[in-house]
Motif scaffolding. Sequence first.
Motif, PDB file in Angstrom:
ATOM      1  N   LEU A  94      -7.173  -0.045   4.008  1.00 40.06           N
ATOM      2  CA  LEU A  94      -6.823  -1.181   4.875  1.00 40.06           C
ATOM      3  C   LEU A  94      -7.902  -2.235   4.666  1.00 40.06           C
ATOM      4  N   TYR A  95      -7.472  -3.497   4.497  1.00 39.24           N
ATOM      5  CA  TYR A  95      -8.455  -4.547   4.264  1.00 39.24           C
ATOM      6  C   TYR A  95      -8.141  -5.757   5.124  1.00 39.24           C
ATOM      7  N   ARG A  96      -8.966  -5.979   6.137  1.00 40.39           N
ATOM      8  CA  ARG A  96      -8.919  -7.148   7.016  1.00 40.39           C
ATOM      9  C   ARG A  96      -7.571  -7.355   7.703  1.00 40.39           C
ATOM     10  N   GLU A  97      -6.952  -6.287   8.095  1.00 40.74           N
ATOM     11  CA  GLU A  97      -5.702  -6.355   8.832  1.00 40.74           C
ATOM     12  C   GLU A  97      -5.847  -5.530  10.097  1.00 40.74           C
ATOM     13  N   ALA A  98      -4.816  -5.570  10.924  1.00 43.81           N
ATOM     14  CA  ALA A  98      -4.770  -4.716  12.105  1.00 43.81           C
ATOM     15  C   ALA A  98      -3.948  -3.479  11.771  1.00 43.81           C
ATOM     16  N   GLY A  99      -4.283  -2.394  12.431  1.00 44.91           N
ATOM     17  CA  GLY A  99      -3.505  -1.187  12.194  1.00 44.91           C
ATOM     18  C   GLY A  99      -4.002  -0.024  13.023  1.00 44.91           C
ATOM     19  N   THR A 100      -3.312   1.084  12.862  1.00 46.43           N
ATOM     20  CA  THR A 100      -3.700   2.340  13.489  1.00 46.43           C
ATOM     21  C   THR A 100      -4.260   3.240  12.400  1.00 46.43           C
ATOM     22  N   VAL A 101      -5.434   3.751  12.612  1.00 49.72           N
ATOM     23  CA  VAL A 101      -6.085   4.642  11.661  1.00 49.72           C
ATOM     24  C   VAL A 101      -6.010   6.057  12.224  1.00 49.72           C
ATOM     25  N   LEU A 102      -5.514   6.998  11.420  1.00 50.09           N
ATOM     26  CA  LEU A 102      -5.424   8.405  11.811  1.00 50.09           C
ATOM     27  C   LEU A 102      -6.169   9.232  10.773  1.00 50.09           C
ATOM     28  N   VAL A 103      -7.163   9.998  11.226  1.00 50.40           N
ATOM     29  CA  VAL A 103      -7.979  10.820  10.337  1.00 50.40           C
ATOM     30  C   VAL A 103      -7.803  12.274  10.743  1.00 50.40           C
ATOM     31  N   ARG A 104      -7.601  13.148   9.741  1.00 50.55           N
ATOM     32  CA  ARG A 104      -7.458  14.590  10.019  1.00 50.55           C
ATOM     33  C   ARG A 104      -7.885  15.390   8.794  1.00 50.55           C
ATOM     34  N   PRO A 105      -8.162  16.674   8.989  1.00 57.65           N
ATOM     35  CA  PRO A 105      -8.419  17.522   7.826  1.00 57.65           C
ATOM     36  C   PRO A 105      -7.164  17.571   6.968  1.00 57.65           C
ATOM     37  N   GLY A 106      -7.323  17.501   5.668  1.00 63.71           N
ATOM     38  CA  GLY A 106      -6.143  17.561   4.810  1.00 63.71           C
ATOM     39  C   GLY A 106      -6.510  17.726   3.365  1.00 63.71           C
ATOM     40  N   GLY A 107      -5.654  18.415   2.652  1.00 61.64           N
ATOM     41  CA  GLY A 107      -5.900  18.626   1.232  1.00 61.64           C
ATOM     42  C   GLY A 107      -7.247  19.284   1.033  1.00 61.64           C
ATOM     43  N   ALA A 108      -8.048  18.696   0.186  1.00 59.87           N
ATOM     44  CA  ALA A 108      -9.363  19.248  -0.101  1.00 59.87           C
ATOM     45  C   ALA A 108     -10.464  18.582   0.719  1.00 59.87           C
TER      46      ALA A 108
END
Length: 186
Positions: free
Chosen positions: A114-128
């Motif tokens: 995401l670059y200089r925009e608005a949004g919802t960020v969701l972070v979770r364990p995943g993959g490696a």
Amino acid sequence: MSMMRTAELSGPLSGKADIDPALDVERLVVHGTDADLAAVAIRLLRKGKLQHIAVAYLPSGESEVAVRAHPDTVRTAAVTSIPLIRDDHGGVVVGAASAQVTGATVYCDSTAVLYREAGTVLVRPGGAGVEVTVRRRFRRTRTATGRAVQFGCAPCQPVTDGQPHPRPLERWSWYRHTEDLRLVTA
């Protein structure tokens, strides 16, 4: 055949006084919320016991944690490892962390998500490692997986494992710890 040493903890769990007396076991059963499981993971991390104690998680409500135990098999079920995600504020993410951001820049490793925009960020364990999903205006989403996620934005109040951060932040980083969290599978 020897009996596996097991202890049970029920939430709400807040720290070492609640958790440390139960850490002389091979398997720990946690009844509670994602925040309770995160409190246990932090104590295992700080006591150097991540690789010695498997955790059976029995959520008491809605949960973002992908690996859960079944009440009938907490003492016998197999153990699987999931990435343990740490943050730069002394916490961990076992289920999900999220934030509503404006004017944000979000990177997963060297990829701008995401670059200089608005949004919802969701972070979770995943993959490696760490999985980040960003939903921008008009429901456009972008997902990336890597070793670390960083964001900078106008002040926002992230929520980790259902618990809001006590103060607004402008920067936050999550990264994969060198050891995994060992969870009992159903």
